[in-house]
Design an enzyme around this catalytic site. Structure first.
Site, PDB file in Angstrom:
ATOM      1  N   ARG A   6       0.858  -1.377   0.024  1.00 16.88           N
ATOM      2  CA  ARG A   6       0.073  -0.178  -0.035  1.00 16.88           C
ATOM      3  C   ARG A   6       1.071   1.257  -0.187  1.00 16.88           C
ATOM      4  NH1 ARG A   6      -0.909   4.863   2.460  1.00 16.88           N
ATOM      5  NH2 ARG A   6      -0.693   3.840   4.543  1.00 16.88           N
ATOM      6  N   GLU A 136      -3.677  10.793  10.450  1.00 19.34           N
ATOM      7  CA  GLU A 136      -2.868  11.329   9.347  1.00 19.34           C
ATOM      8  C   GLU A 136      -2.303  13.042   9.893  1.00 19.34           C
ATOM      9  OE1 GLU A 136      -2.711  12.426   4.599  1.00 19.34           O
ATOM     10  OE2 GLU A 136      -4.709  12.453   5.749  1.00 19.34           O
TER      11      GLU A 136
END
Length: 499
Positions: A6, A136
């Site tokens: 990923r 994030e």
């Protein structure tokens, strides 16, 4: 948790096929024994969907399905639906871990963001999908808006979340900050599982990983060969080595001997070359070049450390070049099953140094040729030398050569053309010999070979068979240039017939 498939795929220019993803997933789980793998981002493409479906189908059969993870989004359930169809059972939900990202990218309040996240987590649970949550830009959040980060963690502590994932998204952390931030979080939330996701923008990913472990982190994210966006992620191979050697309190089950094999396969699939000096998996990292190091290895392994190549399915090598000593050469000879007396070893060493000065790459496979070349030089006394030569070859004109020869102390020069550069050289040589009423042996065979597995820059051995007065003999020349090797072999011939 390995995220090569990923986050590693975000390396510029890298895209795995479905078959490649499945192969790497199988190796990571079965060959390396990685705990979990993150294999894709939801909703990216039809090809990604098929790749995930192939991996989850295989994982379901093997009982690995809960070790397969997919990055998902706060998108009203679109990612959840995508994952259901693809057969994935664990989502890594991407959320905003800094006030800066929340305000400027989503333009929402913390309360609005948390409410939407809660809905996605509840929907995932209804569909038997476990949830981990990415914060994030968490590292910048801790630097610039820590009150928001802790407000967010307070909210997540009330949710049915398996793990909270703390990424250094922009690679801004240094070791002291890594330790400080994770220590604060672990102290406040001792019962929550936290993962650390390091990026390598300052080349500090491994140092940050070590500090994260010391601060009590529960899990780590890595990629094979340190692949990833910009400067990449914390490399799996270095992370494993440093934990095993310097953090004995941490137990991991990664199979070290398979790291190099998987690394090379990923290199092949991506076309993303591993730097030769990359720790653990680089071509040069178990190669001793300096002769003093090889000598020390012969004397109680003085230049060994704990990173023994055998741990990683590799072997130590001893490079041959201008810094080589006799010890380097002896190590290579041992591997080839060869032994030389000290006088011959000294001559071979000198020849390798000469080649190294010319920037030639000398390999173990070249050694038999070098030995043959050097020992062949014992059979004659050098009375004739080729002082200089010029070889010319351009499209539309015949090859030509100008040769200057030292014949018993007299310098003679001639020019000639031929059907090739070496033929032109031999024609010039013939002119010199005819002017002295001398006869050259006749060339009857010309063979060229390079060591098996070599490339275009390999040392080249030219073997020429001559006949003189009814007797055949061979001379050899060694150089990276085939024509030069033939000229060296010819000079040997001139001296053999005059000896």
């Amino acid at each position: 948790m390995d995220t090569t498939l990923r986050d590693g795929e975000q390396t510029s220019g890298v895209s795995f096929s479905a078959a490649e993803k499945l192969t790497i997933a199988q190796l990571l789980l079965e060959e390396l024994n990685i705990d979990r793998i993150e294999i894709a981002s939801a909703r990216v493409s039809e090809g990604e969907f098929q790749a995930v479906k192939g991996i989850t189908s295989w994982a379901e059969e093997r009982g690995y399905i809960n070790r397969i993870e997919v990055l998902s989004f706060v998108d009203g359930g679109v990612s959840i639906e995508w994952m259901k169809k693809a057969g994935a059972k664990v989502q890594n939900l991407l959320t905003k871990g800094s006030m800066n990202h929340l305000t400027h990218q989503l333009k929402k309040t913390p309360e609005q963001h948390f409410s939407e996240i809660a809905q996605i987590i509840a929907l995932a649970k209804e569909n038997n999908i476990d949830t981990n949550v990415y914060l994030e830009d968490w590292s910048n959040g801790m630097r610039n808006s820590p009150e928001y980060v802790f407000q967010f963690l307070d909210f997540l502590s009330t949710q049915p979340v398996k793990r909270i994932l703390l990424p250094d998204t922009l690679g801004v952390l240094i070791p002291s900050l890594t330790f400080e931030f994770i220590s604060k979080i672990r102290a406040k939330y001792p019962n929550i599982h936290f993962d650390f996701h390091a990026h390598n923008d300052y080349d500090l990913s491994i140092a940050n990983v070590m500090e994260a472990i010391k601060a009590g982190i529960n899990g780590l994210h890595v990629t094979v060969n340190g692949m990833g966006e910009r400067a990449g992620n914390a490399p799996l191979e270095s992370t494993v080595a440093v934990i095993n050697d310097y953090l004995p309190e941490v137990s991991i089950n990664i199979k070290e001997t398979s790291l190099y094999t998987v690394s090379k396969l990923v290199e092949t699939f991506t076309g993303y070359r591993i730097p030769a000096n990359k720790p653990i998996v680089g071509d040069n990292v178990f190669t001793q070049t300096a002769g003093i190091h090889a000598d020390g290895d012969n004397k109680n392994n003085l230049y060994f450390n704990d990173l023994l190549p055998e741990r990683f399915g590799r072997k130590r090598k001893y490079a041959l070049g201008k810094t080589s000593g006799k010890a380097n050469i002896e190590k290579n000879l041992q591997e080839l099953g060869l032994k030389l007396n000290q006088e011959d070893l000294k001559l071979v060493t000198q020849r390798i140094i000469e080649l190294g000065d010319k920037k030639e790459t000398v390999t173990k496979e070249d050694l038999p040729y070098i030995i043959s070349d050097v020992l062949d030089s014992h059979t004659y006394q050098e009375k004739i030398t080729i002082q200089s030569y010029v070889l010319m070859h351009s499209k539309g004109t015949r090859p030509s050569s100008t040769l200057s020869l030292n014949l018993d102390g007299e310098i003679i020069e001639e020019h000639a053309q031929g059907d090739g550069q070496f033929d032109a050289f031999m024609n010039a040589l013939s002119k010199i010999y005819k002017s002295k009423k001398l006869t050259l042996p006749k060339l009857i065979d010309y063979a060229v070979r390079i060591p098996p597995g070599s490339s275009s820059d390999a040392l080249c051995e030219t073997i020429i068979t001559w006949t003189n007065n009814g007797k055949e003999f061979k001379t050899r020349g060694l150089d990276s240039d085939q024509t030069v090797a033939a000229i060296i072999a010819t000079q040997k011939m001139l001296n053999v017939v005059t000896s």
